[in-house]
Design an enzyme around this catalytic site. Structure first.
Site, mmCIF file in Angstrom:
data_model
loop_
_atom_site.group_PDB
_atom_site.id
_atom_site.type_symbol
_atom_site.label_atom_id
_atom_site.label_comp_id
_atom_site.label_asym_id
_atom_site.label_seq_id
_atom_site.Cartn_x
_atom_site.Cartn_y
_atom_site.Cartn_z
ATOM 1 N N ASN A 174 -1.898 -20.904 -48.969
ATOM 2 C CA ASN A 174 -1.930 -20.081 -47.750
ATOM 3 C C ASN A 174 -0.929 -18.951 -47.918
ATOM 4 O O ASN A 174 0.268 -19.114 -47.685
ATOM 5 C CB ASN A 174 -1.598 -20.939 -46.527
ATOM 6 N N GLU A 175 -1.439 -17.828 -48.339
ATOM 7 C CA GLU A 175 -0.581 -16.687 -48.640
ATOM 8 C C GLU A 175 -0.203 -15.955 -47.344
ATOM 9 O O GLU A 175 -0.773 -16.230 -46.285
ATOM 10 C CB GLU A 175 -1.327 -15.721 -49.583
ATOM 11 N N PRO A 176 0.799 -15.053 -47.423
ATOM 12 C CA PRO A 176 1.194 -14.303 -46.230
ATOM 13 C C PRO A 176 -0.021 -13.703 -45.517
ATOM 14 O O PRO A 176 -0.932 -13.169 -46.155
ATOM 15 C CB PRO A 176 2.106 -13.209 -46.801
ATOM 16 N N THR A 193 2.004 -14.640 -56.631
ATOM 17 C CA THR A 193 1.507 -15.969 -57.026
ATOM 18 C C THR A 193 0.801 -15.888 -58.376
ATOM 19 O O THR A 193 0.978 -16.754 -59.246
ATOM 20 C CB THR A 193 0.543 -16.506 -55.945
#
Ligand code: F6R
Length: 284
Positions: A174-176, A193
């Protein structure tokens, strides 16, 4: 071997913010000296949950992470199993994520990682293992992801979720920008990432652009969460997640709202917390 440090006592904790006045820290945080000791504590907590469920005659549902952080935890759990101290017969597992697309047979797949580090060494029934399917047809991914969350719900939810944290503040992938109520889904990986994963793929251009990840909401649904971070490279994002505002820009900050989440740190990853970096600014 873990028996060298079999007895981790409360005195071994260098720091725990449980009962102290420390308004900056909004997640329970426990620090041990080295990653090995943190890993042992995490493994003992996982063992305790599995065995408690066994005593109750119930299934135990674990949410699991990959990456460098949990490797030692899995090694200790395998050793407990080899020593006849821990069975995984009642355990069901749900992994957080998998690159997409990704063949199960690929050495970079999280499928391989989990089988190498844990599943091939313990007595977990194969049908109890769930890892997001990097081979799923693109047009089926959405339905597949909904089914993944439904399977978790059908088993009564995750009893214990193990997490690492990425330099972007991601939990799972769950990235920004990920929302607090996000469910399992396909996501694009942040460039930080991808850079972090480059050595596994020999070149950043070989890192998949996408992944399937459990959502923030899926993770926050776990009854208990243990999040581990090691090394100075994580110190900044650890501080932001624990002391900063809750924001979609730092998905790990959502953990501040979870009723039973604990951050386990070593002395390097805790170094930027205000308590250690500027102790004179803390009252009490
Ligand atoms: C892996 C995962 C990621 C990692 C994070 C830290 O399943 O969900 O969130 O936990 O990227 O990775 P390491 O432990 O390699 O630093």
């Amino acid at each position: 071997m873990y028996f060298i440090m079999d007895f981790v006592t409360i005195q071994d904790r260098l720091f725990c913010n449980d009962s102290e006045l420390c308004t900056q820290e909004k997640i329970r945080t426990i620090v041990y000296d080295v990653p090995q000791r943190v890993s042992l504590v995490a493994a003992l907590r996982i063992r305790d949950v599995i065995q408690q469920k066994q005593r109750e005659g119930k299934a135990c549902v674990l949410g699991l992470a990959t990456g460098s952080t949990p490797c030692k935890v899995y090694a200790i759990l395998c050793e407990m199993h080899v020593r006849g101290e821990l069975s995984f017969r009642n355990v069901h597992t749900f992994n957080l994520d998998e690159y997409y697309p990704m063949q199960k047979t690929s050495q970079q797949s999280y499928y391989q990682f989990m089988h190498t580090h844990l599943f091939s060494q313990v007595d977990i029934p194969q049908e109890n293992i769930h890892i997001p399917d990097g081979e799923c047809r693109f047009e089926d991914v959405q339905e597949y992801c909904q089914h993944y969350d439904q399977q978790i719900a059908l088993l009564g939810g995750i009893d214990l979720q193990l997490l690492g944290i990425g330099k972007t503040g991601h939990i799972g992938f769950n990235e920004p920008g990920s929302q607090a109520d996000s469910t399992t889904r396909m996501i694009y990986l942040d460039k930080i990432t991808k850079a972090d994963a480059a050595s596994d793929f020999y070149n950043v251009h070989h890192v998949p652009r996408k992944a399937i990840t459990m959502g923030v909401g899926s993770i926050l649904g776990a009854k208990r969460i243990l999040i581990l971070a090691f090394g100075e490279g994580k110190a900044g994002i650890v501080r932001t997640s624990i002391e900063g505002p809750v924001t979609s820009q730092v998905p790990a900050s959502y953990l501040q709202g979870h009723p039973d989440c604990t951050f386990f740190l070593d002395t390097a990853s805790c170094a930027s917390l205000t308590r250690f970096s500027c102790p004179w600014t803390i009252k009490g």
